[in-house]
Design a protein around this motif. Structure first.
Motif, short mmCIF file in Angstrom:
data_model
loop_
_atom_site.label_atom_id
_atom_site.label_comp_id
_atom_site.label_asym_id
_atom_site.label_seq_id
_atom_site.Cartn_x
_atom_site.Cartn_y
_atom_site.Cartn_z
N ARG A 19 42.12 42.35 73.40
CA ARG A 19 43.16 43.22 72.88
C ARG A 19 44.52 42.70 73.33
NH1 ARG A 19 41.87 49.03 74.40
NH2 ARG A 19 42.72 48.56 76.45
N ARG A 20 45.43 42.70 72.42
CA ARG A 20 46.78 42.29 72.80
C ARG A 20 47.52 43.47 73.41
NH1 ARG A 20 51.50 39.67 69.06
NH2 ARG A 20 52.93 39.21 70.78
N GLU A 21 48.08 43.26 74.57
CA GLU A 21 48.94 44.27 75.20
C GLU A 21 50.24 43.57 75.55
OE1 GLU A 21 47.22 46.77 78.22
OE2 GLU A 21 45.20 46.43 77.47
N GLY A 22 51.20 43.66 74.64
CA GLY A 22 52.47 42.96 74.84
C GLY A 22 52.26 41.45 74.84
N ASP A 23 52.63 40.83 75.93
CA ASP A 23 52.50 39.37 76.01
C ASP A 23 51.30 38.94 76.84
OD1 ASP A 23 54.62 38.46 74.37
OD2 ASP A 23 56.04 39.12 75.91
N GLU A 24 50.27 39.78 76.87
CA GLU A 24 49.00 39.37 77.47
C GLU A 24 47.86 39.81 76.58
OE1 GLU A 24 48.16 40.97 81.35
OE2 GLU A 24 48.23 43.02 80.66
N ILE A 25 46.70 39.20 76.82
CA ILE A 25 45.47 39.67 76.19
C ILE A 25 44.59 40.21 77.30
CG2 ILE A 25 45.52 38.33 74.06
CD1 ILE A 25 43.72 36.23 75.44
N THR A 26 43.85 41.28 76.96
CA THR A 26 43.04 41.94 77.99
C THR A 26 41.63 42.21 77.46
OG1 THR A 26 43.52 44.23 77.35
CG2 THR A 26 45.12 43.15 78.80
N ARG A 27 40.70 42.27 78.39
CA ARG A 27 39.37 42.73 78.06
C ARG A 27 38.74 43.29 79.33
NH1 ARG A 27 34.53 39.91 74.41
NH2 ARG A 27 33.93 41.91 73.51
N SER A 28 37.96 44.38 79.16
CA SER A 28 37.28 45.00 80.29
C SER A 28 35.77 44.94 80.08
CB SER A 28 37.72 46.46 80.44
OG SER A 28 39.09 46.53 80.75
N TYR A 29 35.06 44.89 81.20
CA TYR A 29 33.60 44.82 81.17
C TYR A 29 33.04 45.86 82.13
CZ TYR A 29 34.68 40.25 79.25
OH TYR A 29 35.20 39.23 78.49
N ALA A 30 31.90 46.44 81.73
CA ALA A 30 31.19 47.36 82.62
C ALA A 30 30.32 46.53 83.56
CB ALA A 30 30.32 48.32 81.81
N ILE A 31 30.59 46.67 84.83
CA ILE A 31 29.79 45.96 85.83
C ILE A 31 30.02 46.67 87.15
CG2 ILE A 31 31.61 44.27 86.38
CD1 ILE A 31 29.30 42.15 86.54
N ARG A 32 28.98 46.79 87.96
CA ARG A 32 29.17 47.48 89.23
C ARG A 32 29.89 46.57 90.22
NH1 ARG A 32 23.98 50.85 90.90
NH2 ARG A 32 25.35 51.21 92.69
N TYR A 33 30.40 47.20 91.25
CA TYR A 33 31.39 46.53 92.11
C TYR A 33 30.93 45.17 92.63
CZ TYR A 33 35.33 46.29 95.26
OH TYR A 33 36.48 45.90 95.89
N HIS A 34 29.74 45.15 93.25
CA HIS A 34 29.34 43.88 93.86
C HIS A 34 29.04 42.82 92.82
CE1 HIS A 34 28.58 41.92 97.68
NE2 HIS A 34 27.70 41.18 97.01
N GLY A 35 28.47 43.25 91.68
CA GLY A 35 28.26 42.31 90.58
C GLY A 35 29.58 41.78 90.06
N GLY A 36 30.59 42.65 90.08
CA GLY A 36 31.92 42.24 89.67
C GLY A 36 32.49 41.17 90.59
N VAL A 37 32.24 41.32 91.87
CA VAL A 37 32.71 40.32 92.83
C VAL A 37 32.07 38.96 92.53
CG1 VAL A 37 32.69 39.63 95.26
CG2 VAL A 37 33.19 42.01 94.64
N ALA A 38 30.77 38.97 92.25
CA ALA A 38 30.07 37.72 91.93
C ALA A 38 30.63 37.09 90.66
CB ALA A 38 28.57 37.99 91.78
N MET A 39 30.89 37.94 89.67
CA MET A 39 31.45 37.41 88.41
C MET A 39 32.84 36.84 88.64
SD MET A 39 31.88 39.24 84.72
CE MET A 39 33.17 38.65 83.62
#
Ligand code: H2B
Length: 101
Positions: A19-39
């Motif tokens: 998704r464009r938000e001004g002058d950046e592109i963003t995306r969010s993912y569902a992942i639990r905290y520790h899995g997020g750290v690994a990613m």
């Protein structure tokens, strides 16, 4: 070099889910905290290889990436969309499902 508006439109069409938000592109993912750290570690390794880095926001059950090019005056460039594709591939490998937000 910053992309033109037309080029940004074409690049977004090739990067579904981002998704464009001004002058950046963003995306969010569902992942639990520790899995997020690994990613994040995996993403950071790839970022170091390609020399391009996302802004990263890790919450309890969600990981959000924002990408823009600082060196181009915080504008969108082809490098942003290249990194977006790489992050999508890493997310899939980590079983992280895209979510809104
Ligand atoms: C010297 C080094 O390559 C630059 O500072 C790179 C590093 N990673 C970067 N990442 C992003 N997102 N934008 C940049 O302009 C940028 N510049």
């Amino acid at each position: 070099m910053p992309l033109t508006e037309v080029e940004i439109g074409a690049a977004l069409a090739e990067a579904p889910g981002w998704r464009r938000e001004g002058d950046e592109i963003t995306r969010s993912y569902a992942i639990r905290y520790h899995g997020g750290v690994a990613m994040i570690v995996h993403v950071a390794d790839v970022e170091r290889l390609v020399g391009h880095h996302a802004d990263i926001d890790l919450r309890w059950d969600r990981l959000r990436f924002g990408i823009t090019t600082h060196d181009a005056g915080y504008r969108l460039t082809a490098a942003d969309f290249d990194l977006a594709r790489r992050i999508d591939a890493i997310a899939a490998a980590h079983g992280a499902e895209p979510v809104d937000g």
